[in-house]
Each structure stands twice: as structure tokens, then as C-alpha cells.
Design a protein around this motif. Sequence first.
Motif, PDB file in Angstrom:
ATOM      1  N   LEU A 198       0.843  -1.195   0.000  1.00 14.30           N
ATOM      2  CA  LEU A 198       0.000   0.000   0.000  1.00 14.30           C
ATOM      3  C   LEU A 198       0.877   1.243   0.000  1.00 14.30           C
ATOM      4  O   LEU A 198       1.859   1.326   0.743  1.00 14.30           O
ATOM      5  N   THR A 199       0.509   2.203  -0.836  1.00 15.03           N
ATOM      6  CA  THR A 199       1.320   3.410  -0.967  1.00 15.03           C
ATOM      7  C   THR A 199       0.464   4.662  -0.842  1.00 15.03           C
ATOM      8  O   THR A 199      -0.750   4.643  -1.103  1.00 15.03           O
ATOM      9  N   GLY A 200       1.115   5.745  -0.450  1.00 12.51           N
ATOM     10  CA  GLY A 200       0.492   7.064  -0.410  1.00 12.51           C
ATOM     11  C   GLY A 200       1.349   8.050  -1.174  1.00 12.51           C
ATOM     12  O   GLY A 200       2.498   7.770  -1.522  1.00 12.51           O
ATOM     13  N   GLY A 201       0.812   9.235  -1.435  1.00 12.01           N
ATOM     14  CA  GLY A 201       1.566  10.254  -2.154  1.00 12.01           C
ATOM     15  C   GLY A 201       1.560  10.031  -3.649  1.00 12.01           C
ATOM     16  O   GLY A 201       1.066   9.009  -4.158  1.00 12.01           O
ATOM     17  N   ASP A 202       2.149  10.992  -4.365  1.00 12.54           N
ATOM     18  CA  ASP A 202       2.193  10.937  -5.823  1.00 12.54           C
ATOM     19  C   ASP A 202       3.599  11.235  -6.323  1.00 12.54           C
ATOM     20  O   ASP A 202       4.387  11.912  -5.655  1.00 12.54           O
ATOM     21  N   ASP A 204       7.298  11.571  -7.207  1.00 11.20           N
ATOM     22  CA  ASP A 204       8.500  11.284  -6.429  1.00 11.20           C
ATOM     23  C   ASP A 204       8.217  11.174  -4.942  1.00 11.20           C
ATOM     24  O   ASP A 204       9.073  10.712  -4.177  1.00 11.20           O
ATOM     25  N   ASP A 205       7.034  11.594  -4.508  1.00 12.90           N
ATOM     26  CA  ASP A 205       6.684  11.534  -3.091  1.00 12.90           C
ATOM     27  C   ASP A 205       5.931  10.257  -2.718  1.00 12.90           C
ATOM     28  O   ASP A 205       5.486  10.116  -1.575  1.00 12.90           O
ATOM     29  N   ARG A 206       5.762   9.341  -3.677  1.00 10.68           N
ATOM     30  CA  ARG A 206       5.095   8.077  -3.342  1.00 10.68           C
ATOM     31  C   ARG A 206       5.903   7.328  -2.299  1.00 10.68           C
ATOM     32  O   ARG A 206       7.135   7.265  -2.348  1.00 10.68           O
ATOM     33  N   HIS A 207       5.207   6.731  -1.344  1.00 14.63           N
ATOM     34  CA  HIS A 207       5.884   6.065  -0.245  1.00 14.63           C
ATOM     35  C   HIS A 207       5.014   4.936   0.291  1.00 14.63           C
ATOM     36  O   HIS A 207       3.798   4.908   0.098  1.00 14.63           O
ATOM     37  N   VAL A 208       5.645   4.040   0.977  1.00  8.23           N
ATOM     38  CA  VAL A 208       4.960   2.909   1.608  1.00  8.23           C
ATOM     39  C   VAL A 208       4.169   3.393   2.815  1.00  8.23           C
ATOM     40  O   VAL A 208       4.657   4.196   3.615  1.00  8.23           O
ATOM     41  N   VAL A 209       2.931   2.889   2.952  1.00  5.39           N
ATOM     42  CA  VAL A 209       2.150   3.159   4.167  1.00  5.39           C
ATOM     43  C   VAL A 209       1.718   1.858   4.855  1.00  5.39           C
ATOM     44  O   VAL A 209       1.224   1.881   5.982  1.00  5.39           O
ATOM     45  N   GLY A 210       1.891   0.745   4.168  1.00  7.59           N
ATOM     46  CA  GLY A 210       1.507  -0.523   4.774  1.00  7.59           C
ATOM     47  C   GLY A 210       1.572  -1.656   3.767  1.00  7.59           C
ATOM     48  O   GLY A 210       1.980  -1.464   2.611  1.00  7.59           O
ATOM     49  N   ILE A 211       1.156  -2.815   4.211  1.00  5.87           N
ATOM     50  CA  ILE A 211       1.160  -3.973   3.337  1.00  5.87           C
ATOM     51  C   ILE A 211      -0.003  -4.890   3.724  1.00  5.87           C
ATOM     52  O   ILE A 211      -0.301  -5.075   4.904  1.00  5.87           O
ATOM     53  N   LEU A 212      -0.706  -5.394   2.721  1.00  3.47           N
ATOM     54  CA  LEU A 212      -1.772  -6.360   2.947  1.00  3.47           C
ATOM     55  C   LEU A 212      -1.198  -7.770   2.885  1.00  3.47           C
ATOM     56  O   LEU A 212      -0.321  -8.065   2.069  1.00  3.47           O
ATOM     57  N   ALA A 213      -1.704  -8.619   3.761  1.00  2.00           N
ATOM     58  CA  ALA A 213      -1.260 -10.013   3.791  1.00  2.00           C
ATOM     59  C   ALA A 213      -2.469 -10.919   3.919  1.00  2.00           C
ATOM     60  O   ALA A 213      -3.574 -10.479   4.254  1.00  2.00           O
TER      61      ALA A 213
END
Length: 709
Positions: A198-202, A204-213
Motif C-alpha cells: 500500500l502506498t500514499g503520495g504521488d 516522487d513523493d510516493r511512499h509505503v504506508v503498509g502492506i496487505l497479507a
Amino acid sequence: MTIDVPQEILDALTDVDMPRLPTEPAPSEVIRLAGVEVPIYRAGCVVVGSGAAGLRAAVEMRRRGDDVVIVSQSAWGGTSACSGSDKQTLHTANTADQGDNYKAMARAIRSGGAMDEDTAYVEAVGSSRMMASLQFLGLPLPQDPLGGTLRYQTDHDEVGRATSCGPRTSRLMVKVLAEEVIRLGVAFYNQTTAVKILTGGDGDDRHVVGILAMRASDRTEENPLGIALFVSGVIVLAAGGPGELYRDSVYPNGCFGSLGLALEAGVELVNLTESQFGIGTRREGFPWNLSGTYVQAIPHIYSLDSAGAEHHFLAQYYRTTQELASNIFRKGYQWPFHATRMLDFGSSLVDLAIASETAAGRRVFMDFNRNPLSVPGDLPFSLERLDEDVREYLGKAGADQDMPIDRLKHMNPLAIELYRRYKIDIAEEPLEFAVNNQHMNGGIMVDTWGRSNLGGCYAVGEAAGTHGVTRPGGAALNAGQVFGTRAGEHISASRRAKRHPTGDIADIAEAGIADLLAGLRKESPLTVKSIRLAVQARMSEKAGIICDQEGVGRALVEARKLNAEIRADGIAYGRAAEAVRGVQWRHMALASEAVLSALDFFIRNGGGSRGARAICDAKGESLPLASAGPLQDYRFRKEREVHRKEQIVVRLDGDEIRLSTRANRTFDESARSFFERDWPAWLTGRIYDLDVGKRGCQEPESLREGSMG
């Protein structure tokens, strides 16, 4: 000279028991997302994978006070814990005799081309620290009476930087690192398959916010697939390589890696054209590399046709019995297939011959109770009639016994003992084997700290594309430890994993779950089995050691068609476990298209034969010869020097694979450090290149104070 080792010592190096996992922490909360009751777990960093590289990253972070957890599809079930060879190699700087030269070692590591020079130096200079730390944890690397580490020569290693604990070196590494992880109190979530980043931002500012499992233990009536959310601003992808990509594979079953997972998240990949193939027993039985003493014992190699008739097929390729036997021996330290070694009656003619027999429907065997049969019309096999390098090695080893099984028993009794553990007695019966896919040299593109282009996303081990066209045997184990350490150091220096995030990412998570569920449809005509058969057959038959432009191009068209069908129809499943496999095979189908896209791009732009693959071309400059004459069907292109200086970058843009090239990063060998000048950069953390906002090194707004849901 004989080797007399007590059975209990052999057992300890062969039967390596793994530690018991601690109790899993409970979720912090459960909320309803996309119609599913989803448990929420929070961590400063999530390490995906429980192999040696991922465990190293977790150890380094936890030692520095970071809040880190490990998620694993199957603890101790991956490549590090389950793979090996006769004496599985760890490649590090030489710590005996006159020591080593790190810059020379770096040049050797990157000598195959298409590798970043700074990465090669990082792996070289970091290897001594890595080895010492493993020894501190209890890894039993062999020493001489004065403390020097015992060494030997391996493939792509002209100096002799290899060492080994025996057939289970990597499993022993996993064991000592796992014990340290447990001692440090790192939370470990087993039977937990990462399915979506899961990512946030757009931009060059895209970044990880979590992961689904997907977790078996989290399945309920309100959450039948066991979907779980790990909220974290940092992830380390350490799930190994794409072992399921090929039908003919020496990977343990169920090794999917994380290439498709990364592509879907916008992570860039590199060097997907570069793999390793070599002889070994397949995973249908006991997957194991047949390198080192297995072939240095010089067994007889033959094939059986469907009628049970035996064929001495190597005699069709080599001119004399001496040449044939000497090249069987050389597969011990020239184990990976290499296109140029098909020339001049080299050792890779063995691989080509075996692959040709297999393609013709014949089964290939090693018989350790027979010496190689003679080439018709030539003298019989004799230890006195071998090439000089072979005679010298066997002489130093004291391997002058009459039969291959006795030479093997003398040089490496563990090699025999290991197969016995799996109900295969090579002292009594021939061993079936084939040419298999063994390692992906490419992977996620990272810098010298293990950072990807996605903020907060790191990659280590085989998941990371740090290798070039070739690598010394055992260099991958070293690289995983070095980059696991460096990623852990960098994450800790960024301070992003010191505490778990408390921010609200409910909207992002809900959209991710909805997208995940949309790709799983019980009524879909596409099944896991049909996708697996299509992907593995295509890759093994069109993207193995022998390739050509037309075949790769057709395979790419078919791969694109399959992925379009998956996007349109989803993947069918019955039980919840089949849903997990459905997501993994969607990722694998995408990874297959990415590999074929890179390979097609390389060939269409004049790419030649190097490393793992011969690019066959009727106008090719190189023609392998066999005793029966020229092998015209295997005429191949030479490698172009310009391609050694660059790497192919792969990314997913919407539904389209995009390709580009970039030059290898350089390393200035003339540069010198100066203590007083450079010490402040270490003291202040400037060495970590932690500019605010760069690659997500500042905690994103979406992960700061707030409530979930």
C-alpha cells in the motif's frame, strides 16, 4: 589419505534443526474494510521473508532499537533454509595467508558486466564484517590450526575466496540468525503471505504506508480469506527469487519471491535478463545443486530413452575420453551454464548436451559406481589420462580411488549422506538430474543502502537486483548479509522505524482490499493450475539456456495475452488457500512478462550471448563444435561490449511494461578516505544520505498521529 569423520559430526552438519517460533502478538485492533473484518498490526518496519538476508536486516534493526516484525509465507521453508550443494559456498574476502585486496575483489565480483561498481565494492569490503558477525553468532566456518579460514576455488573465482560449512551453509546461517532474532524479541508472523504493498503520495513523493497479507490464522466467517493489514512506513522485501517461474527448477516448491508484488507497487526492477542455470536434481524429488565434488568425482553420465535403452550421449560432443572426463570434473567449479564455455569443447557443452537429451524426452543420470565410458575408438578412462588442472586437483585431494563413489566418499562424505536423508542412496543407484533454473541475478533496483525507487521500500537478498551477468559462487549469500546489514543501518539512521505508526490509512487500505478481491473470482475460467502450466512451460522452453529472437518474441506475446486475461477475468479459487495461490500466480505471470519483455528488448537491440543464455542466431559469430561436427543449430551471437556497461530497467506503467537502460554506477578506485575530514560525516549521519523527503526518509503525513478508521 582418508577422511575419517565421526557420524555425529556429519549428522550435525546435515540435519540442522531450526528454532521454535515465539507466540505471535495479537492485532492492535480489528476494523471493517471493504466488507471484511480486518485485523490491524502495526510496526515500525515489516520484513517480508525469513531467509538469511531478511533475518539479518531484522537483527540489525532490533539491535538499534527499531520496532521491526517479520512476516513469512513459511518459516524455514525458503531457499536459504532448504537449498544447498555438495559444499555450499560462502564467498568472502580471504582471511588467510596474505589476506585480500577489496578493490581487486570488487573487480572480480563485477567482472561479468552489467553490475554497479559501487555495489561490488560494498559487497567486497562488507564481507569481512559479515563473516565475522556470523562466526560470532555461531556459524561453524572451518579454520586451520592458526585461525585462518579454509578456502577453495569456486565458479567465477580465480583466487579462491570460497569457504563452506558443508552442504547446509545457508541453512546454518538461517539457524544462527533466527536464534538471534528470537533472542532479541522480534515479532514473527508465520503462514503470512504479503499480497499487496500500500502506498500514499504521488510522483516522487510516493511512499509505503503498509502492506496487505493473507494469514491462515486470521480467517473467520467475516474474513474468509484471512486478509490482514500491517501498517508501516518501511518494508524490507526479502522473499527471495521467483522460484516458481520455471518448470525445470532447483528451487524449493512454493518460492514465489516478490517481483510481481513490487511491480504492482511501482517499484523498478533491473537486470531481469540475468539468471543462473546449472545441473541439479529437480524439486519433484529432492532439489539440490550437483556442483563441486559430485562432478569432481567424475561419475558416468548417461541417458535412458522411453524404451529403457542407455545412451552415452556425451561421446557425441567430446573428441576424447580425457576431454570428456575433464569437463565433467570442471562442472565442479564452472557449475553455472555460460554460453562461451560451449566453445572450444568447454564445460558448458555438458549442459547443452543434457538439455538436448531432456528436450528429446530422455532421462539423464549420474552413476557413481561407474567411471565415464570411453569415447568410441579412444582409450578407456584413467585417472592418469586427465587434463593437468584436473590431475593436480585430484592429486592434492588424495582422490585416487578407483570408483567415483569412493572418490566422492573420500573428498566429501556429507555429499552422500545428504541424499540418504531423502531416501536416495547414490552409493547404490544412479541419480537422475537435469539442467535447472537456480538463481535470479536481477531483481529490485536498489542503491548502496538497499533503497528502491519507492519511498520506504528496501530490498535485500535475491529479491534485490544487485548482481550482474555473472557472480562468483557463494557471492549471493554474502550480498544478502551485507545488504541486510546496510538496509538495517540505514532504516535505523532514518529513525522511521523507532516506533510503530498510528496514522489513519483506512481509505488506502480499503481500496487495496477491494482491488485484491476483484482479482479473485470463483467463476473465472483461469485456474492456478492452468496459469502455472502456461507460465512454467513458456519460461523453461523459450527463456532457458538456449534462446532466439523469434521464440522469445512469441513467448512475450503469449505472456501479455495471459496477463490481459487475468486482468479481465480474475483467477478462480475454491478454498481460502487457493485464493492465496491465485494472488501469487498473478504476481508470477506479471514477473514472467517482465522477464520476457527485458529479454526481448535485449535481443532486439543486438544483445548477444552472455552468462546464463546463448542467443542463437543463424548469422551469429560463435559456433560450438562437437566431435560429430559443428552444432549449427546452436550458432550464437557474441556479447556486445556496450551492453556490459549498462542495465535494463523494468517498470509497470498502468498495464504496460516499460523498459529503459541506465549506465552502471561507477566507483573511483583512486579515491582515498581521510580520517579527520571524513569522520564528521559518520558522526552526523551524512553518510546515509538522509535528505528530507528523499525516497521517503521523512515520515509521511498519512502515518502520523491519528486513529485507524
